[in-house]
Design a protein around this motif. Sequence first.
Motif, short mmCIF file in Angstrom:
data_model
loop_
_atom_site.label_atom_id
_atom_site.label_comp_id
_atom_site.label_asym_id
_atom_site.label_seq_id
_atom_site.Cartn_x
_atom_site.Cartn_y
_atom_site.Cartn_z
N LEU A 882 7.61 -1.85 13.08
CA LEU A 882 6.19 -2.08 13.35
C LEU A 882 5.96 -3.54 13.70
N LYS A 883 4.83 -3.82 14.26
CA LYS A 883 4.48 -5.18 14.67
C LYS A 883 3.72 -5.86 13.54
N GLU A 884 4.12 -7.10 13.26
CA GLU A 884 3.49 -7.84 12.18
C GLU A 884 2.04 -8.15 12.54
N ASN A 885 1.18 -8.11 11.52
CA ASN A 885 -0.25 -8.38 11.64
C ASN A 885 -0.96 -7.42 12.61
N THR A 886 -0.39 -6.26 12.82
CA THR A 886 -1.03 -5.24 13.66
C THR A 886 -1.62 -4.14 12.77
N VAL A 887 -2.79 -3.69 13.17
CA VAL A 887 -3.47 -2.64 12.40
C VAL A 887 -3.00 -1.28 12.91
N TYR A 888 -2.70 -0.38 11.94
CA TYR A 888 -2.21 0.95 12.29
C TYR A 888 -3.03 2.03 11.56
N GLN A 889 -3.06 3.23 12.19
CA GLN A 889 -3.57 4.45 11.57
C GLN A 889 -2.46 5.50 11.57
N ALA A 898 7.33 28.99 8.57
CA ALA A 898 6.40 29.59 9.53
C ALA A 898 6.04 28.64 10.66
N GLY A 899 6.28 27.37 10.48
CA GLY A 899 5.98 26.42 11.54
C GLY A 899 5.30 25.19 11.01
N LEU A 900 4.87 24.36 11.93
CA LEU A 900 4.24 23.09 11.61
C LEU A 900 2.74 23.30 11.42
N GLY A 901 2.22 22.79 10.30
CA GLY A 901 0.81 22.94 10.01
C GLY A 901 -0.04 21.94 10.75
N ALA A 902 -1.34 22.06 10.58
CA ALA A 902 -2.28 21.14 11.23
C ALA A 902 -2.10 19.74 10.65
N PRO A 903 -2.31 18.69 11.47
CA PRO A 903 -2.17 17.32 10.97
C PRO A 903 -3.29 16.97 10.02
N SER A 904 -3.03 16.00 9.16
CA SER A 904 -4.03 15.56 8.21
C SER A 904 -5.12 14.78 8.92
N ALA A 905 -6.17 14.48 8.18
CA ALA A 905 -7.20 13.61 8.72
C ALA A 905 -6.62 12.21 8.97
N VAL A 906 -7.14 11.52 9.95
CA VAL A 906 -6.64 10.18 10.27
C VAL A 906 -6.88 9.25 9.09
N SER A 907 -5.84 8.48 8.73
CA SER A 907 -5.96 7.58 7.58
C SER A 907 -6.85 6.39 7.93
N GLU A 908 -7.18 5.63 6.88
CA GLU A 908 -7.87 4.38 7.14
C GLU A 908 -6.91 3.39 7.80
N CYS A 909 -7.42 2.27 8.25
CA CYS A 909 -6.59 1.28 8.95
C CYS A 909 -5.83 0.43 7.93
N PHE A 910 -4.51 0.28 8.17
CA PHE A 910 -3.66 -0.58 7.33
C PHE A 910 -3.04 -1.67 8.23
N ARG A 911 -3.00 -2.89 7.70
CA ARG A 911 -2.40 -4.02 8.44
C ARG A 911 -0.96 -4.19 7.98
N CYS A 912 -0.08 -4.33 8.94
CA CYS A 912 1.34 -4.52 8.64
C CYS A 912 1.58 -6.02 8.39
N GLU A 913 1.78 -6.37 7.11
CA GLU A 913 2.00 -7.78 6.73
C GLU A 913 2.81 -7.80 5.46
N GLU A 914 3.45 -8.93 5.21
CA GLU A 914 4.30 -9.07 4.03
C GLU A 914 3.44 -9.21 2.79
N TRP A 915 3.72 -8.32 1.80
CA TRP A 915 3.03 -8.46 0.52
C TRP A 915 3.76 -9.51 -0.30
N THR A 916 3.01 -10.54 -0.76
CA THR A 916 3.62 -11.63 -1.55
C THR A 916 2.98 -11.74 -2.91
N ILE A 917 2.15 -10.76 -3.30
CA ILE A 917 1.46 -10.82 -4.59
C ILE A 917 2.46 -10.61 -5.71
#
Length: 1566
Positions: A882-889, A898-917
Amino acid sequence: MSLPFYQKSHQHYDLSYRNKDLRTTMSHYQQEKKRSAIYTHGSTAYSSRSSAAHRQESEAFSQASAVSSQQQAAQAYSLGASQFSRGTDVSRKTASAYDYGYSHGLTDSSLLLEDYSAKLSPQPKRAKRNLLPGEETENLPGNYMVPIYSGRQVHIGGIRDTEEERIKEAAAYIAQRTLLASEEELIASKKSTASKQSKISKQATSTLQREETFEKKSRSVAIREKAEELSLRKTLEDTQAYRGKLNEDHLLHAPEFIIKPRSHTVWEKENVKLHCSVAGWPEPRVTWYKNQVPINVHANPGKYIIESRYGMHTLEINKCDFEDTAQYRASAMNVQGEVSAYASVVVKRYKGELDETRLHAGASMPLSFAVTPYGYASKFDIHFDDKFDVSFGREGETMSLGCRVVITPEIKPFQPEVQWYRNGAPVSPSKWVNMNWSGDRATLTFSHLNKEDEGLYTIRVRMGEYYEQYSAYVFVRDADAEIEGAPAAPLDVVPLDANKDYIIISWKQPAVDGGSPILGYFIDKCEVGTDSWSQCNDTPVKFARFPVTGLIEGRSYIFRVRAVNKTGIGLPSRVSEPVAALDAAEKARLKSRPSAPWTGQIIVTEEEPTEGVIPGPPTDLSVTEATRSYVVLSWKPPGQRGHEGIMYFVEKCDVGTENWQRVNTELPVKSPRFALFDLVEGKSYRFRVRCSNSAGVGEPSEATEVTIVGDKLDIPKPPGKIIPSRNTDTSVVVSWEESKDAKELVGYYIESSVVGSGKWEPCNNNPVKGSRFTCHGLATGQSYIFRVRAVNAAGLSEYSQDSEAIEVKAAIAAPSPPYDITCLESFRDSMVLGWKQPDTTGGAEITGYYVNYREVIGGVPGKWREANIKAVSDAAYKIDNLKENTVYQFQVSAMNIAGLGAPSAVSECFRCEEWTIAVPGPPHSLKLSEVRKSSLVLQWEPPVYSGRTPVTGYFVDLKEASAKDDQWRGLNEAAIGNKYLRVQGLQEGVSYVFRVRAINQAGVGKPSDLAGPVVAETRPGTKEVVVNVDDDGVISLNFECDQMSPKSEFVWSKDYVPTDGSPRLEVESKGNKTKMTFKDLGTDDLGIYSCGVTDTDGIASSYLIDEEEIKRLLALSQEHKFPTVPTKSELAVEILEKGQVRFWMQAEKLSGNAKVNYIFNEKEIFEGPKYKMHIDRNTGIIEMFMEKLQDEDEGTYTFQIQDGKATGHSTLVLIGDVYKTLQKEAEFQRQEWIRKQGPHFAEYLSWEVTGECNVLLKCKVANIKKETHIVWYKDEREISVDEKHDFKDGICTLLITEFSKKDAGFYEVILKDDRGKDKSRLKLVDEAFQELMTEVCRKIALSATDLKIQSTAEGIRLYSFVTYYLDDLKVNWSHNGTGIKYTDRVKTGVTGEQIWLQINEPTPNDKGKYVMELFDGKTGHQKTVDLSGQAFDEAVAEFQRLKQAAIAEKNRARVLGGLPDVVTIQEGKALNLTCNVWGDPTPEVSWLKNEKPLASDDHCSLRFEAGKTAFFTITGVSTADSGKYGLVVKNKYGSETSDFTVSVFIPEEEARKGASEPQKGDQKSK
């Protein structure tokens, strides 16, 4: 004219010939039927006859006329139309008479005959000469003639339901005769007219001529009228008799709408008409309703117009307004039932500019719009709630199907049209089915289920042009057989072909044969109106159709069918609908109303035939049906048959011979169809038919083709390729290939069987058509096989091949979408996602997940990309690159087989960044289980990101689901190291949510996603883990789940960690049960053991094993390893009837291998002549029997039991006095048994006091016979008994009436015969006698009646009656609580059964409450009466009256005696009579002679001396002194008369009379 012989015997008339003559007679009157008011009340069938039928009648008329008058009749008919109107005046008068009789409800037709007799036709009933006399024929004009016919009248009235219909018959009959009279009057008027005159002069001349004609023919008219009146009365009586013989039930049928009212949408101020047409018999009465309220035309004059003409019923609503928007119902009802039809009227109110041209042109809004209170609705939404599901019932039970109907928008004035269907056919109300609509709920109720009710039921709700429907199947199982193994009841019993000679009955074979093949069927019939069933066939028939003969013509019957196999006869089917033994043409005539205005029928002939015509041969003879049991023939009547009805004789012959034999030798056939029985199966026959009437028997018809007796219809072949497929968790869809070349196929029966059971059960009890059926009611998880067989009238086919086995479980579907996607950890170029598993797995295990992601730049999402090509199995996934500091859904989809089910609802937006807490990330995968009303278990997984230091514990928070975020509260003050927590103290019914936070040295991290909401409740059917210790001491935990899906599995855990592979535990699961066994329970096994069920809504349970529980389980295991045999009762002894001795004990339970050793004085004893041993392992009873006890049998007895590993024993010590007492009791019972071998007393002599206070000595005897005698004794003296006892009831009695001290003594009764004797004694002296006397006195006291008050001439008497009185019964009287002291004024006593208290000359001091106490020796019984107030006053007044009456009676004047009744004395003698009289004061005396006062004179001296003696003297009597005399005495208290008669005779006259009497005797003898 006399009737032919067959008409006298069978009342049979040829229908076609009779109808032809009727049409001939009536044809020339039909052109006036619309002009006369008479036809208004006639049959609609008459007014609807076509012109073609009219032409046929005219042709029949011209054929029936003589050749010489044929042309004249045609001219008369053609020209009569113009002249016929002259008779309409008379017709109108006749119509008014008819209407008057009908409207006033005249029930006596003779009234109408009498009022209108002057208009009856003077024509004779039957003309023996030419049609018209010669002199009259010459005067007839050449251009007009009315044909006159001779003939006879036969009145066969139609079926009528009320007396009103019979009035119509009589009135219409008179109207018809008046028509004939009016036409003949026309002829007479034409004869009197010599030339053409004006219309006025013609009418005047015609009137004068009519009057002359009536004057000349007055006598003939009178005779004619009288004859016709008698004929009409005889006809009505015949009709009533015919109706009495004819059962009408089959002619009646419920109303049915031929044309239903149609819904309308109109504008305001327009008129609207609703039309409907109804059929039914009797004629239905139609009522109109608005919103279920009857419409009253008088309440709103001019608003509604209701009309009913010729079967068409209309409701007209004038000047509609918005209030007329409603649902309208037409209800048709007769004695057979009620049916309704609905129509909606929508009145539109135009808003805005109104197009008047469209309004007046009748234009309206499109029908797809509906009115709501807020304007127009384009569509109705119809939903079903609380729907009925697939239902199972049993024959004879009740069942109700129903659902709630929700319609939006809701318009209160409108009600939907609700209709029920079974297998696509509408369901009608009947005695079996009832339908109800309550406004929002529709129900269909079965009062008595039958297999005919099985099928697919559909409810259809229509609102305007929109409708919705819902369907579910109803299965009806067979009722329990009265005989085990008997077949089930057949179904769908239907009469196919009915005529005068037989009725063909058909039915469907049942699915269940009881375990053995059905041998055939018995058909039963019952005449309608009776309860008597009779069997129609002596031997069972296999073919599912059978002609029933031996019926009475015109009677109605119902039928039922019973199946039989080698075990017995099954239950009967549902009865058929009633059917009449009549030909189809006769039924049609009786169902139709008679043609107006004529209600009788006339058979017309030119002349009576002098000799009959032999009928010709029948035609088109053929075999319509042939089975091994019967053959049905059908033919057409001959063309040549004369004017009589005909009957038929059927003949048969074997093929190859000409030996024709008559089949119906006893009774001729009346219908052109016949069923032949008693034919040899497999043999070939030919058939022919002859006709007969009074002239003789005609020639035979052509013989039929060769017919081989046997079933022409073959049993169908079995179906093929049975394929089951999954449907739901309780049903399977079965399909098959239909039977090849199957004829008259009724349907298919499907059966199912659990694999390995070998037991087949029917899936349907009503044959289904098609090649596919859904079998319901199967057990989830079980494997089934299926088979199918076809059925037609010939029987059931062989079974098809068994299908492949299929497990019952729901069809597999794709899983639902996962949800709650969250970021568990984030790096510079990657992220870890977590999510919750789908709510439903689709019936199969989830095999993996697919993750998609997309970039979001500036709030604009990009294209979706795949994060993983291979499915991941965990509910978490790390996405790389993934790209750093980019927002993803993100989106996640679950997959199963029986097959592949329906996709889930779109998630909220998450930013790809290093957690340092420094603190840890959120825990994930929270799971709730073991939810109960006050507790649950919460589990979680540790955070993916633990922070800078490891996680040291967790905090769990809770809040109510509806609470705000600031209301979270912690459940643990200190961090817990476990990854689970049992939450306690929840409130039942409250919804909660939970979260978990992790902690490390840096602090508490972010909270997890929420778990829940979850309601704290214990769901129905919740089960818990149960501990068990088996017989071998093995300890196990057991759990059972009833809510498993096909893919559910049990998962055992210790401290919520799966125990897979644990060497100390062993897990076994089967079906919906699981067991975890401890191999060696010890301290290492301490902990919480839980069992969860996958693919469910958190079903789980746990069990805590602590140190105390381990101790308890180990002790119980030790007890089970080394068991003892538990006993219900220890060893005991009892004496039996013959003096036998029984030693016995009972164990709690014994297996089949249990053994017993019998020990006496430490030595084992065995079965032999002295000892008999027995063990009942089912009840656990152990017994040993000895014939008698001897002295050497004293000692100790022991029973030792060995049952597998379990042992036990029981000991009984019999020594000393205990043994001697037992020995004596055994000997006594032995002697008792010997006594009872002869006549003996089952109950010894005892006494009983009856309700009549008599003493009954009774005893119960047994083992008696005819020769047994019974003798009663008292004090050793035999008592003579009036009647000899018959011993029928086994009770011997001796009744002693009015028992007293003289009956004390010793009573004895002896039974004796040649087998021996027995006696019983009863002591009734001293205490025993006193006890009996006390009971007798008690009964007497209880029999006492309430105290009554009686006034006498002496005073007042209080009294009570008892059954009888004894001196032992003490009587005490008290007044106002104080005992009464008896004096001359107040006395007590007993007279017979009356106990009384006499109060002479009562005073006011005697008022109060009186108590009579009867003391029986133990208890006092009281009777009270209140002698005060009005009761006292009335009693005293009556006493005074009686006292005065007694004084008056004592002192009144009276004649004491001395006067004779009759005195006979000779003339000239003296008569002296004396009598005594009495009275105080001295009475006055007077005499009467012949009721007139008599005064004393010289001839008759009357004297009264000393106030006591009266003298009557006549010195010389004469004949004038003869008469009746009376002495009258009178004083102030009364009077009395004493009468006597004086008769004076002359001796000479007596002598003359004596001499004359012998002379008269001599004259009489001469």
